[in-house]
Design a protein around this motif. Structure first.
Motif, mmCIF file in Angstrom:
data_model
loop_
_atom_site.group_PDB
_atom_site.id
_atom_site.type_symbol
_atom_site.label_atom_id
_atom_site.label_comp_id
_atom_site.label_asym_id
_atom_site.label_seq_id
_atom_site.Cartn_x
_atom_site.Cartn_y
_atom_site.Cartn_z
ATOM 1 N N ARG A 28 0.118 -15.397 -16.758
ATOM 2 C CA ARG A 28 -0.809 -16.012 -15.629
ATOM 3 C C ARG A 28 -1.588 -17.242 -15.919
ATOM 4 N N VAL A 30 -4.508 -19.761 -16.346
ATOM 5 C CA VAL A 30 -5.938 -19.796 -16.177
ATOM 6 C C VAL A 30 -6.206 -21.206 -16.382
ATOM 7 N N LEU A 45 -13.810 -15.514 -18.806
ATOM 8 C CA LEU A 45 -13.144 -15.414 -17.541
ATOM 9 C C LEU A 45 -14.118 -15.205 -16.484
ATOM 10 N N GLU A 47 -13.565 -15.940 -13.085
ATOM 11 C CA GLU A 47 -12.783 -15.204 -11.969
ATOM 12 C C GLU A 47 -11.635 -14.677 -12.412
ATOM 13 N N GLN A 48 -11.363 -13.448 -12.232
ATOM 14 C CA GLN A 48 -10.436 -12.650 -12.664
ATOM 15 C C GLN A 48 -10.006 -11.378 -11.694
ATOM 16 N N GLU A 49 -9.591 -12.095 -10.359
ATOM 17 C CA GLU A 49 -9.043 -10.780 -9.544
ATOM 18 C C GLU A 49 -7.710 -10.605 -9.878
ATOM 19 N N TRP A 55 -6.531 -17.428 -12.719
ATOM 20 C CA TRP A 55 -8.020 -17.273 -12.991
ATOM 21 C C TRP A 55 -8.547 -18.427 -13.400
#
Length: 438
Positions: A28, A30, A45, A47-49, A55
Motif C-alpha cells: 500500500r 503511504v 501513521l 491516516e490508516q483506514e 495511508w
C-alpha cells in the motif's frame, strides 16, 4: 474502521507533490511527511483506514539518513523534535529538514513530474532562488497568519488537523514581524491574528479577526497593547476592515510603482516575490505600446500597473478580479489610468461579455487553476501571447494540457523558490499560439 495509530518502518522511494514522499507498506502507498528520498524511517501513521487506497504518516525517527538532511531551523516545525516530546509539529515549514539547494532540486523534480504525468510534457526544470535570498532561507515572509489558543496565545495548526501548537517565534518571517513580540500578548476573544509588513515604508499592520460573540471593546483593548504597528479588525462576513489605530492598509513598492493594499488584500508574501514575478512577466510578454492586454485574477494590480505603463495611453488593459475589496485596491492603484478597465467579477463571466480584441493575456489564477471554460475563452480571444503565473504545479499542468490540446505550446518556463523551507513554489510560463494562427 480506523485502527489505533501505528508506527512502521519504511524506505522512502521518491518525493511527491504537496510536501510528501512516497513509501510502501505491504503493497500500500503511504504518503510520508518530513522524510527524504532513500531514507529508512519510522513513521507514525496518521491516516490508516483499511479500505483506503493510500495511508498518510509523519516521520518520527530516522534510521538511515539522507546526506541532504540538516538540522531544522525552526524546532516547533521539526517532526523529530516534536516526536521526541510526544507532540506533532506545526505546519508551514515541512521542508526545513532538507538542505536549501536540495529543496530546490526536489521542487524541480516534482514540477517536472507533474508536467509529465498531467500535461504529457517532458521538460527540464530548474528552480531559481529569489535575488538576495539569505543563505539559510529564512526571513522572507512579509505576511503571517496565526490561530489563537483557548488561553489567548498565538498558535499554528498541525498539518491536516484542528490541533494548535503555541508559537514563540516565526523564523520564516521578516524581522519586523518578529520584533512585534505578538506571542507575548493575550489575544483572548480573537479567532485569528494576521500580521503584514509593507515594502514601501510605514508600520506593520496587525489584523484582528474576532471569534463569534466577542465584544468590540475587546479588540480595542488588544490594540492598545500592540506597540509599533497599525491595528485593524476584519469583519470576516462582510470582508470589511475597520481601523483601531494607525491605518488599515500597507504601502508596497515594486520598482518605480507604488501600491496600496488593504489589510485583507492579497499580495505576494516573499519580500522579493512581487519584483521577481513582475520582471518575469514583462520580460516574457514583451508588451508593446498601443497593444490591448488582459490581466485576469488581477488582485490589487501588481501586474496591471506595469502592463498599463507598457501599453501606454493608446493601448488598453482589462483587469479582472473577483474580490470586491481587492478590486477597490486596484482602482486606487490605477487611479487616472484611463486606458485600464477594472472589472470586479468572475473571470469567465467578464470574458463572455468582452468583445474587444486582445493581443496579450496574463492570468494568475488561484491554486485551483483557471479551468476548461476560462482556458477556452482565452484561446478564443486569439492573443499573440499568453502569460501564466501559477502557485501550484498540478493545476498549472492541468491547464497547460488544455492549452496544448488547442495547439498552444509551452515556450518559456521559469520556476521560483519564493517559499523556502516549504513545498510551495511559484512559476511563470509563456505560451505561444499554433503556427499560422492570426
Amino acid at each position: 474502521m480506523i485502527n489505533e495509530p501505528a508506527v512502521v518502518e519504511l524506505t522512502i522511494e521518491r518525493p511527491a507533490h504537496g510536501g510528501h514522499t512516497v513509501a510502501r507498506h505491504e503493497g500500500r502507498v503511504v504518503f510520508v511527511r518530513h522524510a527524504l528520498q532513500g531514507e529508512r524511517v519510522r513513521v507514525r501513521l496518521t491516516e490508516q483506514e483499511q479500505d483506503a487506497s493510500f495511508w498518510r504518516g509523519d516521520t518520527v525517527e530516522v534510521l538511515e539518513a539522507s546526506p541532504h538532511r540538516v538540522t531544522h531551523p525552526w524546532p516547533q516545525a521539526d517532526a523529530l523534535t516534536a516526536a521526541a516530546q510526544g507532540a506533532a509539529p506545526v505546519g508551514g515549514a515541512e521542508f526545513g529538514h532538507i538542505a536549501l539547494e536540495e529543496q530546490r532540486r526536489v521542487k524541480a523534480q516534482i514540477f517536472a513530474e507533474q508536467l509529465t504525468r498531467i500535461a504529457r510534457t517532458e521538460r527540464d526544470v530548474t528552480v531559481e532562488a529569489a535575488p538576495g535570498e539569505t543563505p539559510d532561507g529564512l526571513g522572507w515572509r512579509t505576511r503571517a497568519a496565526f490561530a489563537v489558543t483557548g488561553n489567548g496565545r498565538l498558535a499554528m495548526h498541525v498539518h491536516r488537523s484542528d490541533a494548535l501548537v503555541p508559537v514563540t517565534d516565526m523564523p520564516l518571517a521578516v524581522d519586523a514581524v518578529n520584533a512585534l513580540r505578538l506571542w507575548d500578548l493575550d489575544f483572548s476573544g480573537m479567532q485569528r491574528v494576521d500580521v503584514a509588513v509593507g515594502s514601501g515604508g510605514g508600520d506593520p499592520l496587525v489584523l484582528l479577526i474576532p471569534a463569534e460573540g466577542t465584544a468590540p471593546r475587546r479588540a480595542g483593548a488588544i490594540a492598545a497593547q500592540i506597540a509599533g504597528a497599525s491595528v485593524a479588525v476584519l469583519d470576516a462576513a462582510a470582508g470589511d476592515v475597520h481601523r483601531l489605530k494607525g491605518r488599515t492598509w500597507l504601502q508596497e513598492q515594486v520598482g518605480p510603482h507604488a501600491y496600496r493594499v488593504t489589510g485583507a488584500g492579497f499580495w505576494q508574501i516573499h519580500r522579493r516575490g512581487p519584483e521577481v514575478l513582475t520582471g518575469a512577466v514583462l520580460e516574457g510578454l514583451q508588451v508593446a505600446e498601443g497593444e490591448h492586454a488582459a490581466d485576469l485574477y488581477a488582485g490589487a494590480g501588481l501586474f496591471t500597473v506595469p502592463l498599463a505603463s507598457a501599453v501606454g495611453a493608446k493601448g488598453s488593459v482589462l483587469s479582472v478580479e473577483g474580490s470586491a475589496g481587492t478590486s477597490r485596491d486596484a482602482r486606487r492603484n490605477l487611479h487616472g489610468q484611463d486606458q485600464v478597465s477594472i472589472v470586479q467579477g468572475r473571470v469567465d463571466k467578464v470574458l463572455a461579455s468582452h468583445d474587444r480584441p486582445l493581443d496579450v493575456v496574463l492570468l494568475d489564477p488561484p491554486r485551483a487553476g483557471a479551468g476548461k471554460k476560462v482556458v477556452g475563452q482565452i484561446i478564443d480571444a486569439a492573443p499573440r501571447r499568453i502569460g501564466y503565473v501559477s502557485c501550484d504545479p498540478a493545476s498549472f499542468a492541468r491547464d497547460l494540457g488544455l492549452f496544448q490540446a488547442r495547439g498552444w505550446t509551452l515556450d518559456t518556463l521559469r520556476v521560483f523558490d519564493l517559499y523556502p523551507h516549504t513545498h510551495h513554489m511559484e512559476s511563470f510560463a509563456l505560451l505561444s499560439p499554433p503556427r499560422g494562427a492570426a
